[in-house]
Design an enzyme around this catalytic site. Structure first.
Site, short mmCIF file in Angstrom:
data_model
loop_
_atom_site.label_atom_id
_atom_site.label_comp_id
_atom_site.label_asym_id
_atom_site.label_seq_id
_atom_site.Cartn_x
_atom_site.Cartn_y
_atom_site.Cartn_z
N SER A 111 -4.88 -12.88 -3.79
CA SER A 111 -4.95 -11.59 -3.05
C SER A 111 -3.44 -10.99 -2.83
O SER A 111 -2.70 -10.82 -3.83
CB SER A 111 -5.67 -12.04 -1.63
OG SER A 111 -5.84 -10.94 -0.94
N HIS A 112 -3.22 -10.88 -1.41
CA HIS A 112 -1.85 -10.06 -1.09
C HIS A 112 -0.72 -11.10 -1.24
O HIS A 112 0.32 -10.65 -0.68
CB HIS A 112 -2.16 -9.73 0.04
CG HIS A 112 -2.52 -10.88 1.32
ND1 HIS A 112 -3.92 -11.23 1.13
CD2 HIS A 112 -1.79 -11.41 2.13
CE1 HIS A 112 -3.96 -12.20 2.30
NE2 HIS A 112 -2.79 -12.26 2.84
N ASP A 275 -3.68 -3.94 -2.53
CA ASP A 275 -3.06 -5.32 -2.57
C ASP A 275 -3.31 -5.99 -4.07
O ASP A 275 -3.41 -5.33 -5.04
CB ASP A 275 -3.76 -6.35 -1.60
CG ASP A 275 -5.00 -6.59 -1.91
OD1 ASP A 275 -5.91 -5.83 -2.55
OD2 ASP A 275 -5.68 -7.77 -1.65
N ASP A 277 -5.49 -7.91 -5.64
CA ASP A 277 -6.77 -7.95 -6.20
C ASP A 277 -7.40 -6.74 -5.99
O ASP A 277 -8.76 -6.62 -6.37
CB ASP A 277 -7.36 -9.36 -6.00
CG ASP A 277 -7.73 -9.46 -4.48
OD1 ASP A 277 -7.04 -8.89 -3.92
OD2 ASP A 277 -8.64 -10.09 -4.31
N ASP A 279 -8.68 -5.47 -3.05
CA ASP A 279 -9.69 -5.13 -2.12
C ASP A 279 -9.04 -4.82 -0.82
O ASP A 279 -10.02 -4.15 -0.01
CB ASP A 279 -10.56 -6.53 -2.00
CG ASP A 279 -9.83 -7.78 -1.79
OD1 ASP A 279 -8.26 -7.49 -1.73
OD2 ASP A 279 -10.15 -9.02 -1.48
N ARG A 280 -8.09 -4.85 -0.83
CA ARG A 280 -7.43 -4.21 0.56
C ARG A 280 -7.01 -2.82 0.51
O ARG A 280 -6.52 -2.29 -0.84
CB ARG A 280 -6.19 -5.04 1.28
CG ARG A 280 -6.74 -6.47 1.46
CD ARG A 280 -5.47 -7.00 1.93
NE ARG A 280 -5.98 -8.45 2.50
CZ ARG A 280 -4.97 -9.14 3.40
NH1 ARG A 280 -4.02 -8.69 3.93
NH2 ARG A 280 -5.56 -10.37 3.73
N THR A 342 -13.45 -13.88 11.08
CA THR A 342 -12.67 -13.42 9.91
C THR A 342 -13.20 -13.83 8.45
O THR A 342 -13.41 -15.13 8.37
CB THR A 342 -11.17 -13.72 10.19
OG1 THR A 342 -10.79 -13.05 11.59
CG2 THR A 342 -10.31 -13.41 9.10
N GLU A 361 -12.30 -4.81 8.35
CA GLU A 361 -11.45 -6.06 9.18
C GLU A 361 -10.17 -5.27 9.45
O GLU A 361 -9.75 -4.40 8.63
CB GLU A 361 -11.39 -7.22 8.18
CG GLU A 361 -12.72 -8.04 8.06
CD GLU A 361 -12.44 -9.15 7.26
OE1 GLU A 361 -12.26 -10.41 7.87
OE2 GLU A 361 -12.37 -9.22 6.10
N LYS A 374 -14.54 -6.25 0.18
CA LYS A 374 -13.97 -5.16 0.52
C LYS A 374 -13.34 -4.47 -0.74
O LYS A 374 -13.24 -5.14 -1.64
CB LYS A 374 -12.99 -5.59 1.52
CG LYS A 374 -11.85 -6.53 1.22
CD LYS A 374 -11.11 -6.89 2.33
CE LYS A 374 -9.91 -7.84 2.23
NZ LYS A 374 -10.34 -9.34 2.07
C1 G16 Z 1 -9.02 -12.53 3.21
C2 G16 Z 1 -10.44 -12.57 3.52
C3 G16 Z 1 -10.61 -11.50 4.54
C4 G16 Z 1 -9.72 -11.90 5.86
C5 G16 Z 1 -8.20 -12.05 5.39
C6 G16 Z 1 -7.08 -12.57 6.24
O1 G16 Z 1 -8.42 -11.26 2.82
O2 G16 Z 1 -11.17 -11.97 2.38
O3 G16 Z 1 -12.03 -11.29 4.98
O4 G16 Z 1 -9.76 -10.84 6.85
O5 G16 Z 1 -8.33 -12.71 4.10
O6 G16 Z 1 -7.50 -13.72 6.49
P1 G16 Z 1 -6.56 -14.90 7.46
O7 G16 Z 1 -6.10 -14.05 8.75
O8 G16 Z 1 -7.22 -16.01 7.67
O9 G16 Z 1 -5.39 -14.82 6.61
P2 G16 Z 1 -7.86 -11.38 1.14
O10 G16 Z 1 -7.40 -9.89 0.78
O11 G16 Z 1 -6.61 -12.37 1.35
O12 G16 Z 1 -8.96 -11.91 0.32
#
Ligand code: G16
Length: 541
Positions: A111-112, A275, A277, A279-280, A342, A361, A374
């Protein structure tokens, strides 16, 4: 097909979203293979099944995809649908799983988190509904990792993933597809492309920062080619294995160049970033930053202006740490509003049951029932469609929203790279004090209640406990603390801060100023400085 003897590898427990580790860990002997075999075993085998496969293009994406194809073939999968170049954004993968009736999908992404040989890699499994594996499936996969003795892999040359077409790996069909086309077509069914195009034709200027990650090709096709945004509106548009050294996390810290452009003179009318992938999302206007919690609320309040949602919303959902801004919109619309832990996986049942249409979120995620993830580009198009329909800019829409609903001042402070033991000890100490906090004063406010959030899924009744410590004040202000579930090194403390200002109040403050007493109260109550040896966050969003 070869059966390889292996042994369980410790720590293959998926976090908030799949298994994320340092890339070199994933590249270690049997590491990826063990986890992929555990996925296949945990879902009752791969025999005769169809999977979707793709990733965000980060370092090791291409090699991992070839390993997974050989393992899918050795485990008897009937078909694997792969994005060309092993590329698929997370929302595009979710759409393909649903559109093609696949049994699930494997998405290669952290992801990010930054990418590269010395950065992060990840694998997540999405189920047949297109959404992240449920808690139960995740547990089953984890249980498999702990007892794994063998995995299956075919000996074969790499499959050519360069262009669309069908190839074979033993009896398994490998169907290579354009990663963008089906997703872009889906977007055309949701939004008023003609209205958005007319806005661009009239000179509306946009800057979309793909941060050298997966959304570049999607944003170019949709925004520049199909909607007519000026060429060059999409910047950092080529996915690179190390994201060009960028940290592809769309927030004011990591997308600070974009923020500077929007805050400067003569900047564009609209700014957005996505981000790793895809989704953000982060939404900006000239001199305006839209907090993700506000973005969800604005989208919910204006969704009727978008063709796909013209008939109204069934309900909305937000994660617990997300601000209550959307709750006020739901109350005004007379629809249900759910508060979940979350993690996007917790929205899946509500979406599948038709209880909610929009979800969001605070962590820069918004989406709807069009997929089960997302969706960054969807969020950008929502905003563009709403701006086109209202004939207003981002700042005006946000100001009108606050004038009607009031403003939930909100901020998240992240303390990264912490000693895990120290962070857990701090939360344990606060947890122990929670029962005594009701009625106490902090930051000039009286505490109404303090607890640890736990969630009973309204659809299947499953319980998720230990989902964050909450301190709730009588006037609606709130402090939430939890540890991130997406990091790969040490612990990250997330401190979420919120207070509400009614429509007649002072709506134009800097959130850090507006929240100053709450921030002080949080530090006092949790003893952040004493436990962690520091009191300044690394990232403020
Ligand atoms: C993932 C989850 C999200 C979550 C985020 C932050 O996002 O898919 O639902 O809100 O992590 O999680 P944490 O606060 O536990 O770091 P992504 O974009 O990283 O897949």
């Amino acid at each position: 097909m070869t059966i390889i003897t292996t042994a369980p590898i410790d720590g293959q427990k998926p976090g908030t979203s799949g298994l994320r580790k340092k890339t070199r860990v994933f590249m270690g002997p049997h590491y990826l293979e063990n986890f992929v075999q555990a996925i296949f075993n945990g879902i009752g085998g791969a025999e005769g099944k169809t999977f979707v496969l793709g990733g965000d293009g980060r370092y090791f994406n291409d090699r991992a995809a070839q390993v997974i194809l050989r393992m899918a073939a050795a485990n008897g999968a009937a078909r694997v649908i792969v994005g060309a170049g092993a590329i698929l954004s997370t929302p595009a993968a979710s759409h393909l799983i649903r559109a093609r009736g696949a049994d699930g999908g494997l998405i290669l992404s952290a992801s990010h988190n930054p990418g590269g040989e010395d950065e992060d890699f990840g694998v997540k499994f999405n189920s047949a509904n297109g959404g992240p594996a449920s808690e139960a499936v995740t547990e089953a996969i984890y249980a498999q990792t702990r007892g794994l003795r063998t995995y299956r892999i075919s000996e074969a040359q790499d499959v050519d993933l360069t262009g669309a077409g069908e190839r074979r790996l033993g009896a398994t069909v490998v169907e290579v597809v354009d990663p963008v086309a089906a997703y872009a077509d889906l977007m055309e069914t949701i939004f008023d492309f003609a209205a958005i195009r007319a806005m661009f034709d009239a000179g509306f200027a946009l800057r979309f920062d793909a941060m050298n990650a997966v959304t570049g090709p999607y944003a170019r096709e949709i925004l520049e080619h199909r909607l007519g945004a000026a060429r060059g509106s999409v910047v950092n548009a080529v996915p690179l294995p190390d994201f060009g050294g960028m940290h592809p996390d769309p927030n004011p810290t990591w997308a600070r160049d974009l923020v500077a452009v929007l805050n400067g003179a003569g900047g564009p009318d609209f700014g957005a970033a996505s981000d790793g992938d895809g989704d953000r999302n982060m939404i900006l206007g000239p001199g305006v930053y839209v907090s993700p919690s506000d973005s969800l609320a604005v989208l919910a309040a204006n969704a009727h202006l978008v063709p796909a949602y013209a008939g109204g919303l069934k309900g909305v959902a937000r994660s617990m740490p997300t601000s209550a801004a959307v709750d006020r919109v739901a109350a005004a619309l007379g629809i249900e509003c759910f508060e979940t832990p979350t993690g996007w996986k917790f929205f899946g049942n509500l979406l599948d049951a038709g209880r909610v249409t929009l979800c969001g979120e605070e962590s820069f995620g918004t989406g709807s029932d069009h997929v089960r993830e997302k969706d960054g580009i969807w969020a950008v198009l929502m905003w563009l469609n709403i701006l086109a329909a209202r004939g207003e800019g981002v700042g005006a829409v946000l100001a009108a929203h606050w004038a009607r609903f009031g403003r939930n001042y909100y901020s998240r402070h992240d303390f990264e790279g912490l000693d895990t033991g120290a962070a857990e000890a701090m939360l344990a100490a606060l947890r122990a004090r929670l029962p005594d906090l009701a009625g106490a004063e902090a930051g000039g406010r009286r505490i109404r209640a303090a607890d640890e959030f736990s969630y009973a899924d309204p659809v299947d009744g499953s319980i998720a406990s230990g989902q964050g410590l909450r301190i709730l004040f009588e006037d609606g202000a709130r402090i939430v603390l939890r540890l991130s579930g997406t990091g790969t090194a040490g612990a990250t403390l997330r401190l979420y801060l919120e207070r509400y200002e009614g429509p007649g109040g002072d709506l134009g403050l800097d959130p850090q100023v507006a929240l100053a007493p709450i921030i002080r109260a949080a530090h006092e109550l949790a003893g952040i400085g004493a436990h962690l040896g520091r009191s300044t966050p690394d990232v403020i969003s």
